[in-house]
Motif scaffolding. Structure first.
Motif, short mmCIF file in Angstrom:
data_model
loop_
_atom_site.label_atom_id
_atom_site.label_comp_id
_atom_site.label_asym_id
_atom_site.label_seq_id
_atom_site.Cartn_x
_atom_site.Cartn_y
_atom_site.Cartn_z
N VAL A 292 0.87 -1.17 0.00
CA VAL A 292 0.00 0.00 0.00
C VAL A 292 0.91 1.22 0.00
O VAL A 292 1.78 1.34 0.86
CB VAL A 292 -0.91 0.04 1.25
CG1 VAL A 292 -1.75 1.31 1.25
CG2 VAL A 292 -1.78 -1.19 1.34
N GLU A 293 0.72 2.10 -0.98
CA GLU A 293 1.49 3.34 -1.02
C GLU A 293 0.56 4.51 -0.74
O GLU A 293 -0.52 4.61 -1.33
CB GLU A 293 2.14 3.53 -2.39
CG GLU A 293 3.24 2.54 -2.67
CD GLU A 293 3.90 2.76 -4.01
OE1 GLU A 293 3.59 3.76 -4.68
OE2 GLU A 293 4.71 1.91 -4.40
N LEU A 294 0.97 5.36 0.17
CA LEU A 294 0.25 6.57 0.52
C LEU A 294 1.16 7.74 0.19
O LEU A 294 2.26 7.84 0.72
CB LEU A 294 -0.12 6.57 2.00
CG LEU A 294 -0.93 7.73 2.52
CD1 LEU A 294 -2.27 7.83 1.81
CD2 LEU A 294 -1.15 7.59 4.02
N PHE A 295 0.73 8.59 -0.74
CA PHE A 295 1.55 9.70 -1.23
C PHE A 295 2.90 9.20 -1.74
O PHE A 295 3.93 9.84 -1.57
CB PHE A 295 1.76 10.75 -0.15
CG PHE A 295 0.48 11.33 0.39
CD1 PHE A 295 -0.29 12.18 -0.38
CD2 PHE A 295 0.05 11.01 1.66
CE1 PHE A 295 -1.48 12.71 0.11
CE2 PHE A 295 -1.13 11.54 2.15
CZ PHE A 295 -1.89 12.39 1.38
N GLY A 296 2.92 8.01 -2.34
CA GLY A 296 4.15 7.45 -2.91
C GLY A 296 5.03 6.71 -1.94
O GLY A 296 6.04 6.13 -2.32
N GLU A 297 4.66 6.67 -0.66
CA GLU A 297 5.47 5.98 0.36
C GLU A 297 4.83 4.63 0.67
O GLU A 297 3.64 4.56 0.97
CB GLU A 297 5.56 6.81 1.63
CG GLU A 297 6.40 6.17 2.70
CD GLU A 297 6.56 7.05 3.94
OE1 GLU A 297 7.25 6.60 4.87
OE2 GLU A 297 6.00 8.15 3.99
N ASP A 298 5.63 3.58 0.61
CA ASP A 298 5.15 2.23 0.90
C ASP A 298 4.96 2.09 2.40
O ASP A 298 5.92 1.92 3.15
CB ASP A 298 6.15 1.19 0.37
CG ASP A 298 5.67 -0.23 0.55
OD1 ASP A 298 4.60 -0.45 1.16
OD2 ASP A 298 6.37 -1.14 0.07
N ILE A 299 3.70 2.16 2.86
CA ILE A 299 3.44 2.12 4.29
C ILE A 299 3.54 0.71 4.86
O ILE A 299 3.61 0.55 6.08
CB ILE A 299 2.09 2.76 4.66
CG1 ILE A 299 0.91 1.98 4.08
CG2 ILE A 299 2.04 4.22 4.23
CD1 ILE A 299 -0.45 2.47 4.58
N THR A 300 3.62 -0.30 4.00
CA THR A 300 3.77 -1.67 4.50
C THR A 300 5.17 -1.92 5.03
O THR A 300 5.39 -2.89 5.74
CB THR A 300 3.42 -2.70 3.41
OG1 THR A 300 4.27 -2.51 2.28
CG2 THR A 300 1.97 -2.58 2.98
N LYS A 301 6.11 -1.05 4.71
CA LYS A 301 7.48 -1.19 5.21
C LYS A 301 7.71 -0.43 6.51
O LYS A 301 8.79 -0.50 7.09
CB LYS A 301 8.48 -0.70 4.14
CG LYS A 301 8.48 -1.58 2.92
CD LYS A 301 9.51 -1.15 1.92
CE LYS A 301 9.52 -2.09 0.73
NZ LYS A 301 10.50 -1.71 -0.27
#
Length: 116
Positions: A97-106
């Motif tokens: 899942v990317e939020l504003f281009g940031e992979d929040i799953t990491k």
């Protein structure tokens, strides 16, 4: 925004039925920033029988700035699970899942909480 699936159903399709969804922003003269993107998102839970309960299977979608999205489905179809994953409240079994281009799953739990 148009939501398409393998069998030409809409996002109203039962998410648990292994329907792969892909959302695409309508073409415009200007690029619309993507706020949320999922890639091959799946959520599976082990059960006592040794099998996995598949809640979401291979969901890919993209939601652009200014879009309105409605998620509908029958009870138990995975709506709340999908929203929990999009919000970073839970982690997927696979995919991202990317939020504003940031992979929040990491991100760890504290980092995801700060992002919310």
């Amino acid at each position: 925004m148009t939501i398409e699936t393998k069998n030409k159903a809409t996002i109203k399709a039962n998410l648990k039925s292994k329907v792969k969804t892909t959302a695409m922003a309508e073409a415009t003269s200007m690029a619309i920033p993507t706020l949320i993107t999922t890639t091959n998102l799946s959520k599976k839970i082990p059960v006592k029988t040794g099998n996995d309960l598949i809640i979401l299977d291979d969901i890919s979608l993209s939601i652009s700035k200014g879009s309105s999205v409605v998620i509908t489905g029958t009870s138990g179809s995975g709506k709340t699970t999908l929203l929990s994953l999009l919000a970073g409240l839970d982690l997927p079994s696979s995919g991202k899942v990317e939020l504003f281009g940031e992979d929040i799953t990491k991100l760890n739990e504290d980092q995801r909480a700060h992002l919310r």
